[in-house]
Scaffold this motif. Structure first.
Motif, mmCIF file in Angstrom:
data_model
loop_
_atom_site.group_PDB
_atom_site.id
_atom_site.type_symbol
_atom_site.label_atom_id
_atom_site.label_comp_id
_atom_site.label_asym_id
_atom_site.label_seq_id
_atom_site.Cartn_x
_atom_site.Cartn_y
_atom_site.Cartn_z
ATOM 1 N N LEU A 152 0.828 -1.207 0.000
ATOM 2 C CA LEU A 152 0.000 0.000 0.000
ATOM 3 C C LEU A 152 0.866 1.263 0.000
ATOM 4 C CD1 LEU A 152 -3.009 0.491 -0.058
ATOM 5 C CD2 LEU A 152 -2.912 0.955 2.396
ATOM 6 N N SER A 153 1.890 1.299 0.874
ATOM 7 C CA SER A 153 2.724 2.502 0.894
ATOM 8 C C SER A 153 3.651 2.528 -0.324
ATOM 9 C CB SER A 153 3.511 2.601 2.200
ATOM 10 O OG SER A 153 4.503 1.620 2.269
ATOM 11 N N PHE A 154 3.972 1.339 -0.888
ATOM 12 C CA PHE A 154 4.722 1.277 -2.147
ATOM 13 C C PHE A 154 3.958 2.028 -3.236
ATOM 14 C CE2 PHE A 154 5.485 -0.673 -6.262
ATOM 15 C CZ PHE A 154 6.859 -0.846 -6.323
ATOM 16 N N PHE A 155 2.653 1.719 -3.350
ATOM 17 C CA PHE A 155 1.881 2.379 -4.404
ATOM 18 C C PHE A 155 1.567 3.829 -4.062
ATOM 19 C CE2 PHE A 155 1.080 -2.032 -5.704
ATOM 20 C CZ PHE A 155 1.533 -1.908 -7.002
ATOM 21 N N ALA A 156 1.550 4.141 -2.754
ATOM 22 C CA ALA A 156 1.374 5.551 -2.386
ATOM 23 C C ALA A 156 2.580 6.360 -2.873
ATOM 24 C CB ALA A 156 1.217 5.678 -0.874
ATOM 25 N N VAL A 157 3.784 5.811 -2.662
ATOM 26 C CA VAL A 157 4.990 6.486 -3.145
ATOM 27 C C VAL A 157 4.942 6.607 -4.669
ATOM 28 C CG1 VAL A 157 7.489 6.287 -3.375
ATOM 29 C CG2 VAL A 157 6.402 5.778 -1.194
ATOM 30 N N ALA A 166 14.290 -0.776 -6.227
ATOM 31 C CA ALA A 166 14.677 -0.341 -4.890
ATOM 32 C C ALA A 166 13.953 -1.135 -3.809
ATOM 33 C CB ALA A 166 14.382 1.146 -4.724
ATOM 34 N N GLY A 167 12.778 -1.653 -4.135
ATOM 35 C CA GLY A 167 12.024 -2.413 -3.148
ATOM 36 C C GLY A 167 11.982 -3.880 -3.531
ATOM 37 N N SER A 168 10.779 -4.405 -3.690
ATOM 38 C CA SER A 168 10.638 -5.809 -4.033
ATOM 39 C C SER A 168 9.909 -5.942 -5.363
ATOM 40 C CB SER A 168 9.831 -6.518 -2.946
ATOM 41 O OG SER A 168 9.137 -7.611 -3.503
ATOM 42 N N SER A 169 10.235 -7.003 -6.115
ATOM 43 C CA SER A 169 9.550 -7.158 -7.397
ATOM 44 C C SER A 169 8.578 -8.338 -7.355
ATOM 45 C CB SER A 169 10.561 -7.320 -8.523
ATOM 46 O OG SER A 169 11.368 -8.442 -8.274
ATOM 47 N N ALA A 170 8.028 -8.640 -6.189
ATOM 48 C CA ALA A 170 7.023 -9.689 -6.105
ATOM 49 C C ALA A 170 5.733 -9.235 -6.787
ATOM 50 C CB ALA A 170 6.750 -10.018 -4.637
ATOM 51 N N THR A 171 4.844 -10.194 -7.084
ATOM 52 C CA THR A 171 3.628 -9.866 -7.842
ATOM 53 C C THR A 171 2.746 -8.866 -7.117
ATOM 54 O OG1 THR A 171 3.747 -12.165 -8.476
ATOM 55 C CG2 THR A 171 1.845 -10.940 -9.237
ATOM 56 N N ASP A 172 2.838 -8.831 -5.786
ATOM 57 C CA ASP A 172 2.013 -7.883 -5.027
ATOM 58 C C ASP A 172 2.330 -6.438 -5.390
ATOM 59 O OD1 ASP A 172 0.721 -9.837 -3.770
ATOM 60 O OD2 ASP A 172 1.829 -9.727 -1.874
ATOM 61 N N TYR A 173 3.481 -6.224 -6.001
ATOM 62 C CA TYR A 173 3.896 -4.862 -6.328
ATOM 63 C C TYR A 173 3.757 -4.583 -7.822
ATOM 64 C CZ TYR A 173 5.999 -5.492 -1.736
ATOM 65 O OH TYR A 173 6.200 -5.775 -0.408
ATOM 66 N N ASP A 174 2.988 -5.447 -8.517
ATOM 67 C CA ASP A 174 2.880 -5.312 -9.978
ATOM 68 C C ASP A 174 1.659 -4.522 -10.403
ATOM 69 O OD1 ASP A 174 5.082 -6.472 -11.082
ATOM 70 O OD2 ASP A 174 4.243 -8.500 -11.093
ATOM 71 N N LEU A 175 1.816 -3.755 -11.466
ATOM 72 C CA LEU A 175 0.669 -3.231 -12.209
ATOM 73 C C LEU A 175 0.706 -3.926 -13.576
ATOM 74 C CD1 LEU A 175 0.520 0.565 -11.331
ATOM 75 C CD2 LEU A 175 -0.620 -1.361 -10.244
ATOM 76 N N LEU A 176 -0.265 -3.618 -14.441
ATOM 77 C CA LEU A 176 -0.391 -4.358 -15.701
ATOM 78 C C LEU A 176 0.911 -4.434 -16.499
ATOM 79 C CD1 LEU A 176 -3.917 -3.331 -16.981
ATOM 80 C CD2 LEU A 176 -3.102 -5.649 -16.563
ATOM 81 N N GLY A 177 1.621 -3.294 -16.629
ATOM 82 C CA GLY A 177 2.835 -3.273 -17.439
ATOM 83 C C GLY A 177 3.877 -4.254 -16.951
ATOM 84 N N THR A 178 4.196 -4.195 -15.664
ATOM 85 C CA THR A 178 5.237 -5.080 -15.135
ATOM 86 C C THR A 178 4.743 -6.527 -15.138
ATOM 87 O OG1 THR A 178 4.431 -4.441 -12.958
ATOM 88 C CG2 THR A 178 6.436 -3.392 -13.716
#
Lengths: 278, 345
Positions: free
Chosen positions: B206-211, B290-302
């Motif tokens: 959540l704070s990842f996407f806020a940033v 800089a953070g994590s590249s797990a699926t939880d941090y993905d949007l459509l492009g990635t």
């Protein structure tokens, strides 16, 4: 009418917001000039400029900076040149002629410029792999030109339409051939439009990250944005040297900022009346 | 624009044709063979130059059409084809790719992970675009209400932010949000009662996407603010004066005069912003560095990127790409129609 106090408050708000918005840019420049020892402290150094260029020197002396700069310059030149030629001819056709297929061409141009790179890059990757153009300047240039041509066609169309065809006709009555009339009358009047479109193409090709990431996987064929990312990653494996990283970012950003400021006004107008890739 | 318009060359009879036509129509009986041959040749030449003139615009668009066909057209078609076939790792090594109708799509749509990414992308896009628009409008109104000095200061600040290359801005922002030496944590920590020292912004999705949203908004506000400010300056001075004389209050003027007059600009800017915020691949990818590249941090492009280059599932990646294409075309169709109308006038 507004009181003096209100006016002062608004002025103050505007300046505060300006400072907030410009802070990241200032922070990049400031840290680029501070020695790493200062940056390692837990209390940020907000003022003043360090005035040291040591970080820039170590960023430039990074082994792959020169090759990345070479890649970026070659790709950008190719894209700007072909983009201007192709877009100019296309703009001439749609603004000076009514022909069969004109509307389909316009729709294609307008739709294509809305398409996101993310929705095509897998296919472009497969295409370039099978053509053997992965990691090559030609492969990535083809995709860039195709991405930039639509907006430049639309932008130049406005410029060509702004020059009355009667000017050319008058010159032809005076004995110039069609080509001569075009070269001596229309072309000079088009120069500002060509400059604006050229700078637009330059900015797109110079900044592009997404397509470059997928079409230039090899380290030796990195462009500047990819190099910067690699530089940050390499620095992060040790304790990140933020001074060097900010110097590297500054090196990539400064040419862009300069060119951008030159054509900004024209591009805003173009963006609103035309459209553009982000 | 509804019917194809004739090229200007066609209406007047070219000179060559006029010279020749009486000869052709009338008394060719008392012509020598040489004369007749010359006449036929002239006719052919005239026809040729006429055809050439008619074909000229087609020749002019050929280079642009060719590059678009190679760079955009072919990949689009390949993607449509692949999304209807089985195309994974085995096909990479030359196995035939059987036609599977819409199996790739149904598979994707029954995958809860894809739905999570899709919904996350749409929410991210909606939130980022609306905040960008609100701040942009506020900035534009502010610019038209302050003195020249503050206005120029704000405009220069916005221009500088706008002109930063994406990768460079992402690097700076990553540092600003750095957990140990970042300015953001330092400043927040100074607020009494807030302990933000060493807070890792990129850990919680959540704070990842806020940033990510803050960065995207920071980058996009300048375009919105300048476009709407340009729209505001188009409102005639007299209209504003007249409404002030008639006793309209500030908020009434904003609601009844200013907003309706800049509605077209707002509509265009909003649409472009929505489309741009759907494709934030570079920002998300670099933040994942800089953070994590797990699926939880993905949007459509990635997500598509990983599906294609990572898992080598080209059929699934193509199906997802086709869906993104459809969403984009649906949203932009209104805009394209508007531009075509502008071209026709």
């Amino acid at each position: 009418m507004k009181t003096g106090l209100q006016r002062h408050t608004l002025n103050l708000v505007a300046i505060t917001l300006a400072l907030i918005w410009v802070f990241p840019v200032y922070w990049m420049l400031n840290s680029a000039m501070l020695p790493n020892r200062t940056l390692q402290s837990f209390t940020p150094t907000f003022v003043p400029f360090g005035g040291s260029f040591r970080n820039f020197r170590s960023a430039i002396s990074d082994g792959s900076f020169a090759s990345a700069l070479g890649m970026s310059i070659s790709i950008t030149l190719i894209v700007v040149f072909f983009c201007l030629v192709f877009a100019f001819l296309g703009a001439l056709a749609i603004s000076r002629f009514r022909f069969k297929g004109r509307k389909s061409f316009l729709i294609a141009v307008l739709l294509i410029q809305m398409l996101p790179a993310e929705a095509l890059f897998i296919a472009q990757y497969k295409m370039m792999t099978s053509l053997g153009l992965l990691n090559s300047i030609i492969g990535v240039s083809i995709i860039y030109i195709a991405a930039v041509v639509p907006f430049t066609v639309w932008m130049l169309r406005g410029f060509v339409a702004g020059i009355p065809a009667e000017l050319e006709e008058a010159a032809m009555v005076d004995g110039l051939s069609r080509v001569q009339a075009f070269m001596r009358i229309t072309f000079p009047l088009l120069a500002p439009g060509l400059v604006a479109s050229g700078v637009y193409a330059f900015l797109q090709a110079w900044n592009e990250f997404t397509v470059a990431l997928i079409l230039l996987p090899e380290e030796s064929s990195r462009t500047l944005p990819l190099w910067l990312r690699g530089f940050v990653q390499a620095s992060a494996t040790r304790e990140t040297d933020w001074g060097e990283v900010m110097a590297a970012s500054t090196l990539v950003a400064v040419p862009v900022i300069i060119f951008f400021l030159i054509v900004q006004g024209r591009m805003t107008a173009g963006l609103v009346s035309g459209a553009v890739k982000g | 624009m509804s019917s194809p318009v004739l090229p200007p060359q066609r209406t007047p009879e070219p000179a060559a044709v006029a010279d020749w036509s009486p000869v052709a129509r009338g008394s060719h009986v008392n012509q020598t063979p040489e004369q007749r041959e010359a006449a036929v040749k002239a006719a052919a030449a005239a026809r040729r130059s006429k055809r050439r003139a008619r074909l000229l615009p087609h020749w002019l668009v050929i280079p642009a059409v060719a590059i678009l066909a190679v760079g955009t057209g072919y990949p689009t078609l390949w993607q449509l084809w692949t999304s209807l076939h089985e195309y994974g790792l085995r096909q990479q090594f030359g196995q035939p790719a059987p036609f599977v109708w819409f199996a790739n799509y149904t598979q994707l749509l029954s995958d809860s992970q894809f739905w999570a990414v899709l919904i996350r992308s749409l929410v991210f896009c909606f939130v980022a675009a609306s905040i960008t628009l609100l701040i942009g409008i506020a900035f534009a109104v502010l610019m038209s209400h302050v003195g020249k000095g503050p206005r120029l200061t704000l405009q220069i600040a916005l221009l500088l932010a706008w002109s930063m290359p994406i990768v460079a801005s992402m690097t700076v922002w990553t540092w600003l949000f750095d957990r140990r030496r970042g300015v953001v944590n330092y400043v927040l920590d100074m607020i009494p009662g807030v302990a933000m020292n060493r807070y890792n912004w990129l850990e919680d999705p959540l704070s990842f996407f806020a940033v990510a949203a803050i960065i995207v908004i920071w980058m996009s506000v300048p375009f919105v603010a300048f476009s709407i400010y340009a729209g505001l300056t188009q409102i005639p001075e007299e209209v504003m004066e007249a409404s002030a004389l008639d006793g309209a209050s500030g908020s009434q003027r904003l609601r009844l005069i200013i907003l309706p007059m800049i509605k077209p600009v707002i509509a265009i800017v909003m649409l472009l912003q929505v489309i741009w915020d759907l494709r934030v691949f570079a920002q998300i990818r670099l933040l994942q560095d800089a953070g994590s590249s797990a699926t939880d941090y993905d949007l459509l492009g990635t997500y598509i990127f990983k599906l294609g280059t990572g898992a080598q599932n080209f059929a699934g990646a193509s199906a997802a790409s086709v869906m993104v294409l459809l969403i984009t075309i649906t949203i932009s169709w209104w805009y394209v129609r508007k531009l075509l109308r502008e071209d026709a006038s």
